[in-house]
Design an enzyme around this catalytic site. Structure first.
Site, PDB file in Angstrom:
ATOM      1  N   CYS A  95       0.676  -1.086  -0.052  1.00  0.00           N
ATOM      2  CA  CYS A  95       0.051  -0.080  -0.063  1.00  0.00           C
ATOM      3  C   CYS A  95       0.888   1.210   0.051  1.00  0.00           C
ATOM      4  O   CYS A  95       1.410   1.474  -1.065  1.00  0.00           O
ATOM      5  CB  CYS A  95      -0.871  -0.028   1.191  1.00  0.00           C
ATOM      6  SG  CYS A  95      -2.527   1.165   0.917  1.00  0.00           S
ATOM      7  N   HIS A 195      -3.503  -5.530   2.264  1.00  0.00           N
ATOM      8  CA  HIS A 195      -2.971  -5.742   3.676  1.00  0.00           C
ATOM      9  C   HIS A 195      -3.701  -6.893   4.278  1.00  0.00           C
ATOM     10  O   HIS A 195      -4.410  -7.653   3.442  1.00  0.00           O
ATOM     11  CB  HIS A 195      -3.770  -4.521   4.532  1.00  0.00           C
ATOM     12  CG  HIS A 195      -3.272  -3.231   4.315  1.00  0.00           C
ATOM     13  ND1 HIS A 195      -2.074  -2.589   4.673  1.00  0.00           N
ATOM     14  CD2 HIS A 195      -3.770  -2.141   3.449  1.00  0.00           C
ATOM     15  CE1 HIS A 195      -1.932  -1.390   4.229  1.00  0.00           C
ATOM     16  NE2 HIS A 195      -2.902  -1.269   3.489  1.00  0.00           N
TER      17      HIS A 195
END
Ligand code: GLN
Length: 254
Positions: A95, A195
């Site tokens: 990310c 994630h």
């Protein structure tokens, strides 16, 4: 001789969202279960990375403010890091760190955070956050395998023509919510918005990273099979969740 992998963990105090640190536990455990020794070396801004000893570099996700904070430190390391990447060092970036592998991340106020530029991609903050569990068909293997993870990002990433996505979005938003691409792969650099932690419930990706790290140092990259029933169960459960819950676009406009 016992096989070993040195994992440098960049900025654990700043980049660690939604369980990203669990990726390290997965890497460490799956290596140890095969008798491979793992050293994890935390690196904060200003501390040293010995690239001659770094087999795998891991970076988690972070808020815009933390990305800004580490970006300058990262830039200072770009020459050595780029050399290692070209030679085959593996990087796993989630990310906020994935965004920093590219040319830049432009925030909503127009400010630009400069990235390493190793991977031909750029990121622009949109006026909504893309949130939910995503399912991705990942082309690192043939036939492809599924990855499932949790995404929550305001940045929208667009890949240049020379970069392959990590996979195709089946459910969720991926890089930008538009082109159905998720993540990016350049040599052994893997960037992703997922994630979760991602690796514990996608053990094939964990093993892929371990193999690339071993190959980089010309060590035997054969990994014996493990009993993955718990990991596979977690993967299936995450898929069930991803399919049953709505993904949301949450406005960030004020
Ligand atoms: N700050 C970045 C964004 O919102 C990355 C967020 C994250 O790492 N989850 O796009």
């Amino acid at each position: 001789m016992q096989r070993h992998i040195n994992i440098y963990h960049l900025y654990p105090a700043h980049l660690n969202l939604y369980g990203d640190r669990g990726n390290l536990v997965a890497l460490q455990k799956r290596a140890q279960w095969r008798g491979i020794k793992v050293n994890i070396i935390p690196v904060e801004p200003g501390s040293k990375i010995i690239f001659a000893k770094c087999d795998l570099l891991f970076m988690g996700g972070g808020q815009d403010s933390d990305q800004k904070l580490v970006a300058a430190d990262l830039k200072n390391r770009s020459v050595e890091m780029k050399k290692a990447v070209e030679e085959g060092m593996a990087i796993f970036a989630v990310c906020g760190s994935y965004q920093l592998m590219g040319h830049y991340y432009r925030l909503q106020n127009g400010e630009k955070i400069g990235g390493l530029g190793f991977v031909d991609l750029f990121t622009e903050a949109g006026d909504e956050r893309l949130i939910g569990n995503a399912i991705v068909e990942c082309m690192l293997w043939s036939p492809s395998k599924t990855l499932v993870g949790f995404e929550n990002h305001g940045g929208k990433t667009f890949l240049g023509p020379s970069v392959q996505p990590l996979g195709k979005v089946v459910t969720g938003f991926g890089n930008n919510g538009q082109d159905k691409k998720e993540g990016a792969v350049y040599k052994n650099v893997i960037g992703t918005y997922l994630h979760g932690s991602l690796l514990p419930k996608n053990p094939w990706l964990t093993d892929y990273l371990l193999q690339k790290s071993l190959e980089y140092r010309s060590q035997d990259s054969n990994l014996e099979d493990l009993d993955d029933s718990i990991e596979t169960g977690a993967h299936q459960e995450a898929i069930r969740l991803a399919q049953s819950r709505r993904h949301k676009r949450q406005s960030t406009r004020v």
